[in-house]
Scaffold this active site. Structure first.
Site: not given
Ligand code: AKB
Length: 316
Positions: A8, A11-12, A34, A54, A142, A146
């Protein structure tokens, strides 16, 4: 000497971390990308790159073999707001991708850094000065990836001895590569609007606090955690780190201090707002400070001056 693969890399975080690692270490620092997100400019010219999706374990293994990799920075991610719209893809990349990376690391003896996030917290978590070890019951995909990723990384350490380490990143603010699809993106977009002399439409409601961090501090954290003395680490996946917590009105007023004509209006996005409200207001990063010497350098004022200067240079 270290040979590092960044998955990655365009990316940012990856676009800046790759350049910094190339300055920091001799040896190969390989930009994994990618199709459709190939490295360009200095990122392309300053070191090797490799096609590493990935979701394709063979590509990870081939790059590790080709460049004799000993450390992997796994930065492939679908950020929180997009992950809510594409949960299957978020799982595939966030957790399937991590599993692929850890398996290659186990077989080929690599250390692995994988960022976690303030998004790993949720309902039931203490909101202010959120402790290192506390309730993690996020309601977003998300967040689910995590928390599961933190557990899986710790499992690979205790079960197989893979040197996995991680930090929980707050919203990251940078003038180099914009984020895409995160809940904290407003705190980057607001500086772009100010530098372009545009009115900013804020998607997050007044009074909504979240932890944020300037990218130079975040990059230093990613390097320092991997360089930390393992004997001193009580935790591994993942450390709370923090530098500043603010709400939209605070950052707006800070920018206005330097650009008095700047204007902002609220048009709250219900999806991002719901996610933001489920996250902590601020994290307690005592364990990172004690176990590997974490110390942020930038506060809101220093970051604001630097962001405005850099972006105004670009936009004239
Ligand atoms: C998001 O906003 O999804 C990310 C983070 C805080 O993980 N910047």
């Amino acid at each position: 000497m270290k040979n590092i693969l960044i998955i990655g890399a365009t990316g940012q975080i990856g676009s800046e971390l790759t350049m910094l690692l190339r300055k920091h270490y001799q040896g190969n620092v390989v930009a994994g990308y990618i199709t459709g997100a190939e490295p360009k400019g200095e990122l392309k010219d300053s070191g090797p790159s490799a096609l590493v999706d990935i979701t394709n374990p063979q590509q990870i293994a081939d790059a590790v073999d080709q460049f004799n990799i000993d450390t992997i920075y796994n930065l492939a991610a679908i950020l929180s707001a997009v992950a809510e719209k594409k949960p299957q893809l978020a799982w595939k990349i966030g957790l399937g991708g991590l599993y692929n990376t850890l398996e290659v690391a186990r077989e080929k003896h690599c250390a692995v850094f994988t960022p976690s996030s303030i998004g790993s917290f949720g309902g039931g978590t203490p909101k202010d000065k959120t402790p290192q070890d506390t309730i993690q019951r996020p309601k977003t995909m998300y967040g689910v990836t995590k928390v599961a990723g933190e557990l899986l990384s710790d499992y690979y350490f205790t079960r197989f001895g893979v040197d996995t380490r991680s930090v929980r990143f707050p919203g990251l603010i940078s003038y180099v590569t914009p984020p895409g699809g995160g809940t904290t993106d407003y705190a980057v977009d607001i500086y772009y609007a100010a530098a372009k002399k545009e009115k900013f439409i804020c998607p997050i409601a007044q009074g909504t606090y979240m932890d944020m961090m300037y990218m130079p501090d975040a990059l230093r954290a990613a390097i320092e955690i991997m360089e930390a003395n393992p004997d001193k680490l009580i935790h591994r996946n993942s450390f709370n780190i923090a530098s500043m917590s603010f709400e939209p009105d605070t950052i707006y007023k800070k920018i206005k201090e330097y650009r008095p004509d700047f204007e902002m209006e609220y048009q709250v996005d219900p999806l991002r707002q719901a996610i933001a409200e489920s996250w902590p207001n601020s994290l307690d990063d005592t364990c990172a400070r004690e176990e590997w010497g974490w110390l942020p350098k930038y506060d809101l004022d220093a970051m604001t001056r630097d962001m405005l200067e850099k972006l105004e240079k670009r936009f004239g």
